[in-house]
Design an enzyme around this catalytic site. Structure first.
Site, PDB file in Angstrom:
ATOM      1  N   GLY A 103       0.795  -1.220   0.000  1.00 32.23           N
ATOM      2  CA  GLY A 103       0.000   0.000   0.000  1.00 32.23           C
ATOM      3  C   GLY A 103       0.825   1.266   0.000  1.00 32.23           C
ATOM      4  CB  SER A 104      -0.479   4.657   0.591  1.00 32.05           C
ATOM      5  OG  SER A 104       0.002   5.963   0.781  1.00 32.05           O
ATOM      6  CB  THR A 105       4.655   6.354   1.041  1.00 32.74           C
ATOM      7  OG1 THR A 105       3.866   7.459   0.589  1.00 32.74           O
ATOM      8  CG2 THR A 105       5.362   5.708  -0.129  1.00 32.74           C
TER       9      THR A 105
END
EC number: 4.2.1.182
Length: 132
Positions: A61-63
């Protein structure tokens, strides 16, 4: 038994082993206010990761997931330590920011470990010690 891994985030954490057989997305997948896994369909959905030694293959997923790990730490709901099969940037940065000890590459599949067993993780040396 002591397993030798690669230290990722310094420090020592101890707690019951909680094994997540699937990758975890911390952004929208874990509530930073409670430590509860929210990700629908995840094998750990509904479980609290607070104070556990959280073992999972890798993050996804996202940072922004790094900031969720930091928020978990700030809110007192972070895992005591993290073990990954293979660390990746999102989880490593979050562990470092949140001062959560972390290791990877412990030499055996995570599925060979036993959930609930007390474990001590030394992110400085890379040692993972199974406590009787």
């Amino acid at each position: 038994m002591i397993l030798q891994g690669r230290g990722i985030s310094r420090g020592v954490g101890k707690g019951p082993l909680l094994i997540g057989p699937d990758p975890i997305s911390f952004l929208s997948g874990v509530d930073p206010e409670t430590g509860i896994v929210l990700e629908p369909g995840h094998p750990l959905q509904g479980q609290d990761i607070s104070g556990s030694v959280l073992a999972f293959e890798y993050g996804k997923g996202s940072t922004v997931g790094s900031y969720i790990l930091y928020a978990l730490s700030r809110n007192g709901h972070a895992p005591a330590a993290i073990i990954n099969q293979e660390a990746e940037t999102i989880i490593a940065v979050g562990a470092i920011m949140g001062k959560i000890p972390m290791v990877d590459r412990i030499g055996i599949p995570l599925s060979d470990l036993k959930s609930g067993q007390m474990v001590e993780v030394d992110g400085t040396t890379g040692n993972v010690t199974m406590i009787e």
